[in-house]
Design an enzyme around this catalytic site. Sequence first.
Site, PDB file in Angstrom:
ATOM      1  N   CYS A 384       0.836  -1.205   0.000  1.00 38.96           N
ATOM      2  CA  CYS A 384       0.000   0.000   0.000  1.00 38.96           C
ATOM      3  C   CYS A 384       0.876   1.262   0.000  1.00 38.96           C
ATOM      4  CB  CYS A 384      -1.006  -0.047   1.148  1.00 38.96           C
ATOM      5  SG  CYS A 384      -2.487   0.889   0.735  1.00 38.96           S
ATOM      6  N   HIS A 510      -3.655  -5.255   0.341  1.00 32.72           N
ATOM      7  CA  HIS A 510      -3.068  -5.768   1.591  1.00 32.72           C
ATOM      8  C   HIS A 510      -3.095  -7.296   1.635  1.00 32.72           C
ATOM      9  CE1 HIS A 510      -2.875  -1.907   3.830  1.00 32.72           C
ATOM     10  NE2 HIS A 510      -3.792  -1.574   2.944  1.00 32.72           N
ATOM     11  N   GLU A 512      -1.490  -9.147   3.528  1.00 31.28           N
ATOM     12  CA  GLU A 512      -1.329  -9.635   4.910  1.00 31.28           C
ATOM     13  C   GLU A 512      -2.667  -9.984   5.569  1.00 31.28           C
ATOM     14  OE1 GLU A 512      -1.028  -6.533   3.913  1.00 31.28           O
ATOM     15  OE2 GLU A 512      -1.448  -5.059   5.492  1.00 31.28           O
TER      16      GLU A 512
HETATM   17  N1  GLN Z   1      -2.189   6.624   2.634  1.00 25.89           N
HETATM   18  C1  GLN Z   1      -2.226   5.855   1.428  1.00 25.89           C
HETATM   19  C2  GLN Z   1      -3.582   5.940   0.749  1.00 25.89           C
HETATM   20  O1  GLN Z   1      -4.571   6.287   1.375  1.00 25.89           O
HETATM   21  C3  GLN Z   1      -1.861   4.404   1.711  1.00 25.89           C
HETATM   22  C4  GLN Z   1      -2.861   3.705   2.586  1.00 25.89           C
HETATM   23  C5  GLN Z   1      -2.334   2.433   3.195  1.00 25.89           C
HETATM   24  O2  GLN Z   1      -1.130   2.190   3.239  1.00 25.89           O
HETATM   25  N2  GLN Z   1      -3.226   1.626   3.724  1.00 25.89           N
HETATM   26  O3  GLN Z   1      -3.678   5.658  -0.434  1.00 25.89           O
END
Ligand code: GLN
Length: 539
Positions: A384, A510, A512
């Site tokens: 992310c 994600h 994970e």
């Molecule tokens: N802050 C970034 C976004 O909103 C990444 C979010 C995250 O790592 N979950 O796109």
Amino acid sequence: MPNSKYVFVTGGVTSSLGKGIISASLAKLLQARGLRTTIQKFDPYINVDPGTLNPYEHGECYVTDDGAETDLDLGHYERFLNVKTSQANNVTTGRIYQSVIEKERRGDFLGKTVQVIPHITNEIKARMQLLGKGDEHDVVITEIGGTVGDIESLPYIEAVRQLRWELGRENCVVIHLTLVPFLSAAKELKTKPTQHSVKTLMESGINADVLVCRTEHELSDDLRKKLALFCNVEQEAVIQSIDAETIYDVPILMHEEGLDQVVMKRLGIELDNQPDLTQWQNFLKRHKNPKSSVTIGLIGKYVELQDSYKSILESFVHAGAANEVEVKVVPIHSSYLEEKDVQEKIANLDGILVAPGFGERGIEGKINAIKYVREHQIPFFGICLGMQMAVIEYARNVLQLLAANSVEMDADTPHPVISLMDEQRNIIQKGGTMRLGAWTCAIEKDTLLHKVYQNDRIEERHRHRYEFNDAYYEQYQAHGMIASGVNPETQLVEAIELPAHPWFVGVQYHPEYSSTVANPHPLFVGFVNACNRYAQSKN
Ligand code: GLN
């Protein structure tokens, strides 16, 4: 007769005793005996969900397939049971009140005064039975967050009391998890805090059926007898939960203590089989007997708190066992990772994972680290925000767009290589408004991602507002960074990689959240494997 049997898990004496692990372990044992089991968590705080909470407050926010932002204990449930959870598995006081207030505004209460009892407790009871209503589950385990005696827990305890009365004691079991501390000066285990917390529970009309006692030392027979007598439970229902080497030992330890047996007996469930834990034992064997070891840096801004990246750490455990490799995770605080320190902190690692996150703090540290591992052919995995940082690093140092940034960090950057998703532009409200939950991703053939997944299409969970800015894609491709995964409908870039690097992958989603003991996530398995190969190549 209810369709399901109910188990309630309350906590006493102190928080952090591991109610989530005990609940998940019991669920695992019942599941391994063939009972269809689910777990839910009721949290007494006022936030509608933990999505707006800082990880320092409540650890990681866990996201389910249906896009619910939930308590991290749901992660344990999925990892242990290999069964998916959803919004229905996590309810907070905020959500309960929100729905009662909505009903009041609609006029559903027909002029009545709306009160904690019966309106709030009725809403809690209805939600507690939601997953048990159909024919899907034999047993529903409900973990009540917080500690007995807290003001905010009272409506939940009252709801459990009422439910037990309505459904019958043979259909509801209450397990109370407490602490039996060891006083080193007296060299003694002390039962008084447990006695007090059981008494507090009794003042609310609940006599616990089973006591699970967290302890650092074995409970003697005498001590078990004493606890049984003072706490009004049978001696076989005093279960010792001794500190374990790993949380994955807990189901085995609970079985040895007879927790599943006692719970089934109280619920009138008669099964003469033993839990089939073959696969679980196999995993544990591999986890505990690694053939080699790797050291991986976890770069994030909340690393001092181990709950912040819970799912990532557990995914490493699953992937380590799959590879028969011990994964030593070194937390590295991105806020203090200046360019001059990078060599010293990263050169000896076998790989780095740059963690998800929000906001500006620590991002330059992440970028410095990524530049180093990219140039030194050290395995890299970005999740992310970690993927977004890899995109920015490449823009600055390879595409020579020196001021490239994400508009999250610099709204006026001349090169917004990470930009706000269109659907996010007019959103003001913070809670529950990110791009959340499972989305399909199409994987390009002949890429590392394809090799990892062995699949053309996957579904992965998301939690973000910003995205790779497609306007720059050609420049990236021309300079050697490719999009190996895209959303087939919106063309949103979901994964990037560097074909010229041994293992350099960034994913917008994600992985994970969906790694389990039974199904270690292929990206983590592949990454640990690459780190292991890199480690071997250095020897
Ligand atoms: N802050 C970034 C976004 O909103 C990444 C979010 C995250 O790592 N979950 O796109």
